[in-house]
Design an enzyme around this catalytic site. Structure first.
Site, PDB file in Angstrom:
ATOM      1  N   ASP A  86       7.717   7.906  -7.131  1.00  0.00           N
ATOM      2  CA  ASP A  86       8.501   6.858  -7.764  1.00  0.00           C
ATOM      3  C   ASP A  86       9.996   7.155  -7.601  1.00  0.00           C
ATOM      4  O   ASP A  86      10.480   7.282  -6.482  1.00  0.00           O
ATOM      5  CB  ASP A  86       8.074   6.746  -9.232  1.00  0.00           C
TER       6      ASP A  86
ATOM      7  N   ASP B  87      -1.856   0.771  -7.297  1.00  0.00           N
ATOM      8  CA  ASP B  87      -0.565   0.713  -7.973  1.00  0.00           C
ATOM      9  C   ASP B  87       0.083  -0.656  -7.767  1.00  0.00           C
ATOM     10  O   ASP B  87       0.250  -1.112  -6.629  1.00  0.00           O
ATOM     11  CB  ASP B  87       0.336   1.824  -7.415  1.00  0.00           C
TER      12      ASP B  87
ATOM     13  N   GLY C 225      -4.137   4.453  -9.796  1.00  0.00           N
ATOM     14  CA  GLY C 225      -2.977   3.616  -9.991  1.00  0.00           C
ATOM     15  C   GLY C 225      -1.679   4.373  -9.803  1.00  0.00           C
ATOM     16  O   GLY C 225      -1.592   5.306  -8.996  1.00  0.00           O
ATOM     17  N   HIS C 226      -0.664   3.994 -10.585  1.00  0.00           N
ATOM     18  CA  HIS C 226       0.689   4.517 -10.420  1.00  0.00           C
ATOM     19  C   HIS C 226       0.749   6.024 -10.663  1.00  0.00           C
ATOM     20  O   HIS C 226       1.264   6.775  -9.837  1.00  0.00           O
ATOM     21  CB  HIS C 226       1.610   3.778 -11.392  1.00  0.00           C
ATOM     22  N   PHE C 227       0.223   6.460 -11.794  1.00  0.00           N
ATOM     23  CA  PHE C 227       0.245   7.885 -12.132  1.00  0.00           C
ATOM     24  C   PHE C 227      -1.090   8.524 -11.765  1.00  0.00           C
ATOM     25  O   PHE C 227      -1.896   8.901 -12.623  1.00  0.00           O
ATOM     26  CB  PHE C 227       0.573   8.080 -13.613  1.00  0.00           C
TER      27      PHE C 227
END
Length: 324
Positions: A138, A272, A298-300
């Site tokens: 990120d 994500d 997903g994102h994390f």
């Protein structure tokens, strides 16, 4: 005869006990397990701001620099650090305004990705880390890649987890943010205020996860408590606006990949919404030898795929960064 029997009794009893003792199964040998690594929680004052960082592993080990994303901190690496610290010197800082680092008044401190890269650069130099593998996620991607442009010779490898360097990766989620970049008005800024609320923080941890029961709610409670500090929402909106300065650097990041060809592993949560898989595939244009893993996450992704990611990362570092 009676006296003789009494005299022999202790000897017979001793022989019986000895025989019985020998008849017992041998106790299993004690299993020796390595002690868990010691993690240090330290601060260093840079540009008048206390910068918090986590450090673990052998002082002379190859360095792995862990660079976190939004809206979290080095806390996102808390479970990975012990796994890598058996062999690697792991350093994970919090940027100003995040985690345990100080959050000075934006009127007195410039919140920008360029400034963050300078601060991380100063930190690693003070810690004597002249060469390091970069783990970027990120916001950690533009911070790390700016650092790489400053010191390309210091980068021993890349671990890329949902960290963008290509315009293909800025999909629908970014449309209102791009509008803010184009028109920096109070109305555009206010329209993004929801991005620092609990609902969105929780969304970042749970969206796209196959099994939400693997995701500790401590994550969004921890992050949101820090986001809710007085003045912190303005810091986050300043950083969202400054993200626009990263996009013109994408070609330079890509040129760094082509010129230096750092050993690279990509471990990307493919579900994500913020940095979707469309941003992962273009890396292979410039780094065709990169090890590429799209994960059902997903994102994390570290929150639910640590058991899969940690061995991949450790093995990559063993082969490409610190071969025996």
């Amino acid at each position: 005869m009676k006296k003789t029997a009494l005299a022999l009794a202790p000897l017979v009893l001793g022989m019986f006990c000895a025989a019985g003792a020998h008849a017992q199964p041998a106790a299993p040998a004690a299993t020796t397990r390595p002690a868990p690594p010691v993690i240090h929680y330290r601060t260093e004052t840079i540009d008048g701001v206390k910068i918090f960082y986590r450090e673990a592993g052998p002082a002379d080990g190859p360095v792995v620099l862990l660079l976190h994303g939004f809206p979290t901190s080095s806390h996102m690496f808390r479970n990975l650090i012990p796994y890598l610290a058996d062999k690697y010197r792991v350093i994970a800082p919090d940027y100003p305004g995040y985690g345990q680092s100080e959050a000075p008044d934006p009127k007195k401190f410039t919140y920008s990705f360029a400034h963050y890269a300078d601060i991380v650069d100063t930190l690693v130099q003070r810690l004597g880390a002249s060469r390091y593998a970069l783990y970027v996620m990120d916001y950690g991607a533009p911070v790390g890649y700016r650092l790489a442009l400053k010191h390309p010779e210091r980068v021993s490898g890349l671990i890329v987890q949902n960290g963008n360097a290509y315009e293909e990766g800025l999909r629908d989620f970014w449309n209102p943010i791009k509008a803010y970049w184009t028109e920096n008005t109070p109305a555009r800024r206010k329209a993004l205020a929801g991005l620092v609320t609990l609902d969105i923080t929780k969304f970042q941890y749970t969206d796209g996860m196959g099994d939400v029961s693997r995701i500790s709610p401590d994550n969004w409670i921890h992050d949101q408590a820090l986001l809710d500090r007085p003045g912190n929402s303005d810091i986050q909106l300043d950083m969202l606006y400054d993200y626009r300065t990263n996009v013109p650097l994408y070609p330079k990041f890509q040129q760094f990949f082509r010129d230096r060809k750092p050993p690279t592993i990509i471990v990307w949560g493919k579900n994500d919404t913020i940095f979707p898989a469309e941003g992962a595939h273009p890396y292979l244009r410039d780094l065709p030898d990169a090890e590429f893993h799209l994960l059902d996450s997903g994102h994390f992704a570290l929150e639910d795929r640590l058991a899969e990611m940690a061995p991949l990362i450790h093995d990559f570092l063993d082969r490409k960064v610190a071969p025996r």
